[in-house]
Write a protein that holds these residues in place. Structure first.
Motif, PDB file in Angstrom:
ATOM      1  N   ARG A 114       0.871  -1.188   0.000  1.00  0.00           N
ATOM      2  CA  ARG A 114       0.000   0.000   0.000  1.00  0.00           C
ATOM      3  C   ARG A 114       0.900   1.228   0.000  1.00  0.00           C
ATOM      4  NH1 ARG A 114      -3.003   1.068   5.239  1.00  0.00           N
ATOM      5  NH2 ARG A 114      -0.970   1.925   5.760  1.00  0.00           N
ATOM      6  N   ILE A 115       0.700   2.089  -1.003  1.00  0.00           N
ATOM      7  CA  ILE A 115       1.507   3.306  -1.108  1.00  0.00           C
ATOM      8  C   ILE A 115       0.639   4.487  -0.706  1.00  0.00           C
ATOM      9  CG2 ILE A 115       2.857   4.768  -2.658  1.00  0.00           C
ATOM     10  CD1 ILE A 115       3.190   2.335  -4.511  1.00  0.00           C
ATOM     11  N   ARG A 116       1.086   5.250   0.278  1.00  0.00           N
ATOM     12  CA  ARG A 116       0.408   6.505   0.631  1.00  0.00           C
ATOM     13  C   ARG A 116       1.254   7.639   0.095  1.00  0.00           C
ATOM     14  NH1 ARG A 116      -1.892   5.006   6.511  1.00  0.00           N
ATOM     15  NH2 ARG A 116      -3.978   4.532   5.726  1.00  0.00           N
ATOM     16  N   LYS A 117       0.728   8.345  -0.918  1.00  0.00           N
ATOM     17  CA  LYS A 117       1.536   9.354  -1.597  1.00  0.00           C
ATOM     18  C   LYS A 117       1.324  10.752  -1.031  1.00  0.00           C
ATOM     19  CE  LYS A 117       3.303   9.156  -5.434  1.00  0.00           C
ATOM     20  NZ  LYS A 117       4.555   8.416  -5.223  1.00  0.00           N
ATOM     21  N   ALA A 118       2.445  11.437  -0.790  1.00  0.00           N
ATOM     22  CA  ALA A 118       2.409  12.875  -0.528  1.00  0.00           C
ATOM     23  C   ALA A 118       3.294  13.566  -1.566  1.00  0.00           C
ATOM     24  CB  ALA A 118       2.913  13.177   0.878  1.00  0.00           C
ATOM     25  N   ILE A 119       4.228  12.800  -2.137  1.00  0.00           N
ATOM     26  CA  ILE A 119       5.143  13.345  -3.153  1.00  0.00           C
ATOM     27  C   ILE A 119       4.358  13.478  -4.455  1.00  0.00           C
ATOM     28  CG2 ILE A 119       7.337  13.015  -4.352  1.00  0.00           C
ATOM     29  CD1 ILE A 119       8.192  11.115  -2.076  1.00  0.00           C
ATOM     30  N   PRO A 120       4.406  14.666  -5.090  1.00  0.00           N
ATOM     31  CA  PRO A 120       3.625  14.844  -6.316  1.00  0.00           C
ATOM     32  C   PRO A 120       4.021  13.847  -7.399  1.00  0.00           C
ATOM     33  CG  PRO A 120       5.135  16.699  -5.988  1.00  0.00           C
ATOM     34  CD  PRO A 120       5.158  15.885  -4.734  1.00  0.00           C
ATOM     35  N   VAL A 121       3.027  13.320  -8.111  1.00  0.00           N
ATOM     36  CA  VAL A 121       3.279  12.336  -9.165  1.00  0.00           C
ATOM     37  C   VAL A 121       3.762  13.057 -10.431  1.00  0.00           C
ATOM     38  CG1 VAL A 121       2.216  10.559 -10.629  1.00  0.00           C
ATOM     39  CG2 VAL A 121       1.548  10.771  -8.222  1.00  0.00           C
ATOM     40  N   ALA A 122       4.819  12.528 -11.037  1.00  0.00           N
ATOM     41  CA  ALA A 122       5.431  13.146 -12.227  1.00  0.00           C
ATOM     42  C   ALA A 122       5.747  14.610 -11.949  1.00  0.00           C
ATOM     43  CB  ALA A 122       4.532  13.003 -13.457  1.00  0.00           C
ATOM     44  N   ALA A 193       9.570  25.930   0.365  1.00  0.00           N
ATOM     45  CA  ALA A 193       8.167  25.843  -0.063  1.00  0.00           C
ATOM     46  C   ALA A 193       8.194  25.212  -1.453  1.00  0.00           C
ATOM     47  CB  ALA A 193       7.538  27.223  -0.113  1.00  0.00           C
ATOM     48  N   PHE A 194       7.242  24.340  -1.713  1.00  0.00           N
ATOM     49  CA  PHE A 194       7.129  23.691  -3.027  1.00  0.00           C
ATOM     50  C   PHE A 194       5.771  24.006  -3.630  1.00  0.00           C
ATOM     51  CE2 PHE A 194      10.244  21.132  -0.748  1.00  0.00           C
ATOM     52  CZ  PHE A 194      11.273  21.092  -1.680  1.00  0.00           C
ATOM     53  N   ALA A 195       5.793  24.496  -4.864  1.00  0.00           N
ATOM     54  CA  ALA A 195       4.549  24.781  -5.579  1.00  0.00           C
ATOM     55  C   ALA A 195       4.245  23.600  -6.484  1.00  0.00           C
ATOM     56  CB  ALA A 195       4.698  26.054  -6.396  1.00  0.00           C
ATOM     57  N   LEU A 196       3.145  22.899  -6.193  1.00  0.00           N
ATOM     58  CA  LEU A 196       2.746  21.736  -6.997  1.00  0.00           C
ATOM     59  C   LEU A 196       1.870  22.223  -8.144  1.00  0.00           C
ATOM     60  CD1 LEU A 196       3.858  20.468  -4.429  1.00  0.00           C
ATOM     61  CD2 LEU A 196       1.897  18.918  -4.389  1.00  0.00           C
ATOM     62  N   ALA A 197       2.172  21.705  -9.338  1.00  0.00           N
ATOM     63  CA  ALA A 197       1.472  22.182 -10.536  1.00  0.00           C
ATOM     64  C   ALA A 197       0.287  21.285 -10.870  1.00  0.00           C
ATOM     65  CB  ALA A 197       2.445  22.206 -11.713  1.00  0.00           C
ATOM     66  N   GLU A 198      -0.549  21.804 -11.735  1.00  0.00           N
ATOM     67  CA  GLU A 198      -1.640  21.018 -12.318  1.00  0.00           C
ATOM     68  C   GLU A 198      -0.982  20.045 -13.296  1.00  0.00           C
ATOM     69  OE1 GLU A 198      -5.015  20.575 -11.293  1.00  0.00           O
ATOM     70  OE2 GLU A 198      -4.838  22.762 -11.197  1.00  0.00           O
ATOM     71  N   ARG A 309      -1.266  24.667  -8.127  1.00  0.00           N
ATOM     72  CA  ARG A 309      -2.445  23.917  -7.677  1.00  0.00           C
ATOM     73  C   ARG A 309      -2.517  23.939  -6.162  1.00  0.00           C
ATOM     74  NH1 ARG A 309      -2.560  18.507  -6.394  1.00  0.00           N
ATOM     75  NH2 ARG A 309      -0.610  18.068  -7.490  1.00  0.00           N
ATOM     76  N   THR A 310      -1.375  23.707  -5.553  1.00  0.00           N
ATOM     77  CA  THR A 310      -1.277  23.764  -4.094  1.00  0.00           C
ATOM     78  C   THR A 310       0.192  23.969  -3.744  1.00  0.00           C
ATOM     79  OG1 THR A 310      -1.801  22.592  -2.040  1.00  0.00           O
ATOM     80  CG2 THR A 310      -1.053  21.255  -3.842  1.00  0.00           C
ATOM     81  N   ALA A 311       0.456  24.425  -2.525  1.00  0.00           N
ATOM     82  CA  ALA A 311       1.851  24.596  -2.101  1.00  0.00           C
ATOM     83  C   ALA A 311       2.040  23.927  -0.749  1.00  0.00           C
ATOM     84  CB  ALA A 311       2.200  26.075  -2.025  1.00  0.00           C
ATOM     85  N   VAL A 312       3.211  23.332  -0.563  1.00  0.00           N
ATOM     86  CA  VAL A 312       3.514  22.653   0.701  1.00  0.00           C
ATOM     87  C   VAL A 312       4.877  23.131   1.200  1.00  0.00           C
ATOM     88  CG1 VAL A 312       2.177  20.579   0.134  1.00  0.00           C
ATOM     89  CG2 VAL A 312       4.579  20.676  -0.498  1.00  0.00           C
ATOM     90  N   THR A 313       5.140  22.922   2.475  1.00  0.00           N
ATOM     91  CA  THR A 313       6.454  23.262   3.022  1.00  0.00           C
ATOM     92  C   THR A 313       7.172  21.982   3.439  1.00  0.00           C
ATOM     93  OG1 THR A 313       5.615  23.484   5.259  1.00  0.00           O
ATOM     94  CG2 THR A 313       5.647  25.484   3.915  1.00  0.00           C
ATOM     95  N   ALA A 314       8.480  22.054   3.470  1.00  0.00           N
ATOM     96  CA  ALA A 314       9.284  20.908   3.918  1.00  0.00           C
ATOM     97  C   ALA A 314      10.667  21.435   4.270  1.00  0.00           C
ATOM     98  CB  ALA A 314       9.387  19.859   2.809  1.00  0.00           C
ATOM     99  N   SER A 315      11.447  20.587   4.956  1.00  0.00           N
ATOM    100  CA  SER A 315      12.817  21.006   5.257  1.00  0.00           C
ATOM    101  C   SER A 315      13.766  19.845   4.976  1.00  0.00           C
ATOM    102  CB  SER A 315      12.930  21.456   6.718  1.00  0.00           C
ATOM    103  OG  SER A 315      12.651  20.362   7.554  1.00  0.00           O
TER     104      SER A 315
END
Ligand code: ATP
Length: 324
Positions: A114-122, A193-198, A309-315
């Motif tokens: 079972r894969i739980r994804k948070a990393i944007p696909v492609a 900050a990461f901006a995830l695209a459509e 599409r959405t933005a997330v933060t990470a370190s």
């Protein structure tokens, strides 16, 4: 057996001349960030027990040999960020990883994943490679193989050039096709900050566009090497200096294939990002922030500006694939 695995951002991605085999020699400075996929592996009780059960996506029987008893197969379900874009057949990199490990160990590939994804696909953050790395660690433990890390790294390298780094974690220089790794010393932590695209971008298409652009402009491509300024900024934890030297040779190609990204990068810079670049082959954009709070402010501003599409933060840096 559950394994958490980070996304990567390339702090430097230098693409050398195209080789005769079509690949490019690369110099990558990989940096693992706290945006995690999670892969859980169970012993596969057989098709009867995996046909339903409230998974987000109906599982696909990915691999099973005609002579194998029930359960001698790999099945996979995917949940979370853009799960509907992830294949459920033998092309899923996690499935390939389970099969490769089983073959190496000379055993049946008996596992339910079972894969739980948070990393944007492609998204240019090596999500599929991360899932493959996590699967190697999870199945190694589930099947009680206890393979040495070097052997897992070797299998990882065969699966794809970004897979070894997802095992390795931290910050590292990758050479060759990206798979020969040397750890880089880093002081402190960097906030992003990461901006995830459509939608996504195909890595192969971005490389193709890069080759086309170089040919069209007659650009002479130098043999790449890791930037001394970048390594020095990492060694002392100087975010401002690091922001000034982030680089990605694939960025012009990604911007041509996905024109709205130019606006995304500009918006981040206008909100004080210390550095802004397309992550890997894109289309995710990465923004280096001054602090954790600044990363949150940046993400909010990017969303409010309507440039993602959405933005997330990470370190980062964070460790590679590990059992939780
Ligand atoms: P990279 O930066 O390594 O080139 P990426 O981050 O741009 O990769 P991925 O999320 O790895 O892209 O997905 C690339 C393609 O791989 C997807 O379009 C999808 O069809 C396929 N894929 C196979 N397995 C997976 C997986 N477990 N998770 C995500 N995508 C997968």
């Amino acid at each position: 057996m559950t394994v958490r695995v980070p996304a990567k951002v390339n702090l430097q991605l230098s693409v050398g001349p195209r080789r005769d085999d079509g690949y490019h020699d690369l110099v990558n400075v990989f940096h693992a960030v706290s945006l995690f996929d999670e892969v859980t592996a169970w012993r596969n009780p057989g098709p009867a027990a995996t046909g339903s059960g409230g998974a987000a996506i109906e599982p696909g029987i990915a691999a099973s040999g005609a002579d194998d008893p029930p359960g001698a197969s790999v099945t996979v379900t995917v949940e979370g960020e853009s799960a509907d874009l992830v294949p459920l057949d033998g092309t899923n990199l996690a499935v390939k990883a389970a099969l490769a490990l089983a073959e190496r160990a000379g055993r049946r590939p008996d596992v339910r994943l079972r894969i739980r994804k948070a990393i944007p696909v492609a998204g240019g953050m090596a999500g599929g490679s991360a899932d493959a790395a996590a699967t190697l660690v999870a199945c190694d433990a589930l099947w009680g193989l206890g393979l040495p890390r070097e052997e897992l790294m070797e299998i990882a390298g065969d699966l794809g050039s970004d897979v070894p780094f997802a095992l390795f974690g931290g910050t590292a220089v990758g050479t060759g096709r990206g798979e020969k790794l040397t750890r880089v010393p880093v002081a402190g932590r960097f906030h992003w900050a990461f901006a995830l695209a459509e939608g996504g971008l195909s890595t192969a298409e971005v490389y193709g566009e890069c080759d086309r652009l170089r040919e069209a402009t007659g650009e002479q491509v130098a043999w790449p090497s890791a930037s001394d300024e970048l390594l020095a900024a990492l060694a002392v934890g100087d975010a401002k200096a690091l922001g000034a030297v982030l680089s990605n040779d694939l960025q012009p190609a990604a911007l041509l294939l996905c024109r709205p990204l130019a606006r995304t990068l500009t918006a981040g810079r206008e909100h004080g990002a210390l550095g802004a670049l397309v992550s890997g082959s894109g289309p995710t954009c990465a923004f280096l922030a001054e602090s954790e709070d600044h990363a949150t402010t940046l993400a909010t501003a990017l969303e409010a500006a309507g440039v993602c599409r959405t933005a997330v933060t990470a370190s980062g840096p964070v460790p590679g694939a590990e059992i939780v």
